[in-house]
Design an enzyme around this catalytic site. Structure first.
Site, mmCIF file in Angstrom:
data_model
loop_
_atom_site.group_PDB
_atom_site.id
_atom_site.type_symbol
_atom_site.label_atom_id
_atom_site.label_comp_id
_atom_site.label_asym_id
_atom_site.label_seq_id
_atom_site.Cartn_x
_atom_site.Cartn_y
_atom_site.Cartn_z
ATOM 1 N N ASP A 38 1.404 -21.555 33.384
ATOM 2 C CA ASP A 38 0.728 -22.765 32.932
ATOM 3 C C ASP A 38 0.494 -23.760 34.059
ATOM 4 O OD1 ASP A 38 3.608 -23.031 32.876
ATOM 5 O OD2 ASP A 38 3.331 -24.980 31.914
ATOM 6 N N GLU A 78 6.301 -24.134 31.743
ATOM 7 C CA GLU A 78 7.175 -24.804 32.708
ATOM 8 C C GLU A 78 6.824 -26.273 32.858
ATOM 9 O OE1 GLU A 78 8.407 -26.292 36.709
ATOM 10 O OE2 GLU A 78 6.404 -26.077 35.869
ATOM 11 N N GLU A 79 5.533 -26.602 32.767
ATOM 12 C CA GLU A 79 5.096 -27.976 32.966
ATOM 13 C C GLU A 79 5.473 -28.890 31.805
ATOM 14 O OE1 GLU A 79 4.156 -28.901 35.715
ATOM 15 O OE2 GLU A 79 3.202 -27.234 36.770
ATOM 16 N N ASP A 137 12.269 -18.072 43.053
ATOM 17 C CA ASP A 137 11.376 -18.861 42.211
ATOM 18 C C ASP A 137 10.601 -19.816 43.111
ATOM 19 O OD1 ASP A 137 10.133 -19.970 40.025
ATOM 20 O OD2 ASP A 137 11.967 -20.583 39.008
ATOM 21 N N ASP A 189 0.435 -24.813 42.354
ATOM 22 C CA ASP A 189 1.536 -24.851 41.391
ATOM 23 C C ASP A 189 1.078 -24.263 40.060
ATOM 24 O OD1 ASP A 189 3.791 -25.474 39.898
ATOM 25 O OD2 ASP A 189 3.427 -27.628 39.892
ATOM 26 N N HIS A 200 5.417 -19.354 36.925
ATOM 27 C CA HIS A 200 4.918 -19.768 35.621
ATOM 28 C C HIS A 200 3.400 -19.727 35.578
ATOM 29 C CE1 HIS A 200 3.898 -23.980 36.896
ATOM 30 N NE2 HIS A 200 4.964 -23.862 37.663
#
Length: 481
Positions: free
Chosen positions: A207, A274-275, A303, A240, A205
């Site tokens: 974001d 995603e967050e 993932d 992340d 992801h």
């Protein structure tokens, strides 16, 4: 370089990894030498692992099919060329955490060796620093209160990140088909030579979680600086999950530069929310992929995972093979307004505060279930971690068949905050608001409690419903509605 030499190649990454030696027989999975490795090291190692996955995916998945299916742990260990501890003989617990022989590339072995050597060079290290640091320097924060794409202007910042990817990875963008879903979701398709094979799906992801502007001065290095201190890259997304996204893109770019042609199609899918639960990005990407490829269309999905960590003297590669559920609870208290000079016994804020205390005083109890991935991980620790306390190892071993031992193991886990959170359903009061003026009674107060739902079924140990109203209020006047 062969897959068998992966650990030696890691040693050549100089400042990326620590240098203290550990006997190779004590290493499970890969061989970083401390509890945490740098974010850059993870990105470089991810490039190496993904490159191995891409060049050997056909034989890897072929073996999976011929064997009738093996565990994800086994697939990861095969990819990493994992070394299993040298015990005198297999124990009962080892049978609960089986390992398989490493699987090495055959047809693409020469390419794998060449790419592996390339990843070990200073030049590639510098390129990896530039790639990940540059990605961190493009802010891509997502917020809980964002409106749909096209309405909320805060989404437009992701276009700058797309521009960065286009500039940083020219071969990916000139060789792979790019599809944008809901404006900012990215899907790259890398055609394979055999269309009869199911594709491989690699996801990440774009974001990152927001940064409270009031805390920027407290950062050792600014949150979007992408600063490299010689071992770590600092900033939001460095772990992340821009490290994962850049790892995928770096491996793909490098293999394209080496003229690699995959046998099966490879699909890259990168969401942008995603967050914040993925309502506009991941959800729309999922719909597009299912509409395009059909249900159960992918041979493997890679993932975010658990990474590498040292546990009881052994280093473990921990892929994420389970996922908790998620929901937020809104607690709202309404009451008549008025002047604070004539207050009630409890204002709406006081009532809400008491409710929240009750929440935290009575957490949902955690319990172990033998069918969960976490329990399987404990069995792997007991089987392969050389420094686990003998009493704990015995408890883990016996818990496979003894409910009494299982309950004893639950007590051990209950004492550790991190382990307890992995096992059970958690609740965290993250947002609260009430009142508008210091001398006015608050007419409204609310809080949001975030829950992460355990993967096991709670019907196994149901309990009686419990009232959230404190007993001390039973005879007191209340003005909430």
């Amino acid at each position: 370089m062969s897959m068998e030499g992966l650990a030696d190649k890691k040693d050549s990454l100089e400042t990326l990894l620590p240098t203290a030696e550990v006997p190779r027989s004590r290493v499970h999975g890969a061989s970083p030498r401390r509890k945490k490795i740098s974010t850059l090291a993870r990105a470089v190692l991810l490039c190496l692992c993904l490159a191995g996955l891409l060049v050997s995916s056909n034989s890897l998945l072929g073996s999976y099919k011929r064997a009738g299916g093996v565990s994800v742990d086994s697939l990861w260990s095969a990819l990493e060329g994992a070394a299993v501890f040298n015990h005198a003989g297999p124990s009962h617990t080892e049978a609960l955490c089986p390992q398989v022989e490493q699987l090495l590339p055959e047809r693409n072995k020469a390419l794998w060796d060449a790419v592996g050597d390339q990843f070990g060079t200073d030049a590639f290290k510098e390129k990896a620093v530039d790639w990940l640091g540059g990605a961190v320097r493009v802010p891509t924060e997502s917020y809980d209160d964002m409106d749909p794409v096209g309405i909320d202007p805060r989404w437009t910042k992701f276009q700058a990140f797309h521009d960065y990817l286009l500039e940083a990875f020219p071969l990916v963008h000139s060789s792979l088909k790019l599809i944008k879903v809901n404006t900012y979701g990215l899907i790259y398709e890398w055609a394979g030579s055999d269309s009869s094979l199911k594709p491989l799906l690699l996801t990440a992801h774009q974001d990152v979680v927001p940064v409270d502007p009031r805390t920027v001065d407290e950062w050792a290095h600014p949150p979007f600086s992408g600063f490299f201190d010689g071992a770590r890259i600092w900033g939001r997304g460095s772990s992340d999950d821009k490290s994962g996204l850049i790892g995928v893109m770096s491996a793909t770019e490098t293999l394209l530069g080496a003229k690699f042609q995959p046998t099966r199609k490879i699909v890259l899918a990168f969401g942008f929310d995603e967050e914040v639960s993925g309502l506009y990005g991941a959800y729309e990407l999922g719909k597009h992929l299912e509409a395009t490829y059909g249900k159960d269309a992918f041979a493997m999905v890679v993932d975010e995972g658990g990474g590498f960590s040292e546990q009881y003297g052994g280093v473990f590669a921990v892929p994420a093979v389970g996922e908790k559920g998620y929901f937020d609870t809104l607690l709202e208290v309404l009451s008549p307004g008025g002047h604070s000079s004539v207050p009630p016994v409890h204002t709406s804020i006081g009532i809400l505060s008491a409710l929240l205390v009750e929440y935290e005083t009575h957490p949902i109890p955690a319990f172990l279930d033998r069918t969960t991935p976490f329990y399987g991980m404990l069995q792997c620790f007991a089987a392969h971690a050389p420094d686990m306390d003998s009493k704990l190892r015995k408890t883990v071993q016996q818990s496979a068949s003894s409910d009494k031992a299982l309950h004893e193991l639950e007590k051990v886990i209950a004492k550790d905050k991190a382990l307890r959170a992995l096992v059970g359903t958690t609740q965290a009061i993250d947002l609260i608001q009430g009142g508008v003026k210091a001398n006015a009674l608050p007419e409204q107060a609310w809080a949001i409690v975030n829950h992460r739902i355990a993967s096991q079924r709670y019907e196994a140990r149901s309990r009686r419903p419990r009232s959230m109203i404190p007993s001390s209020w039973s005879n007191s006047p209340r003005n909430s509605t």
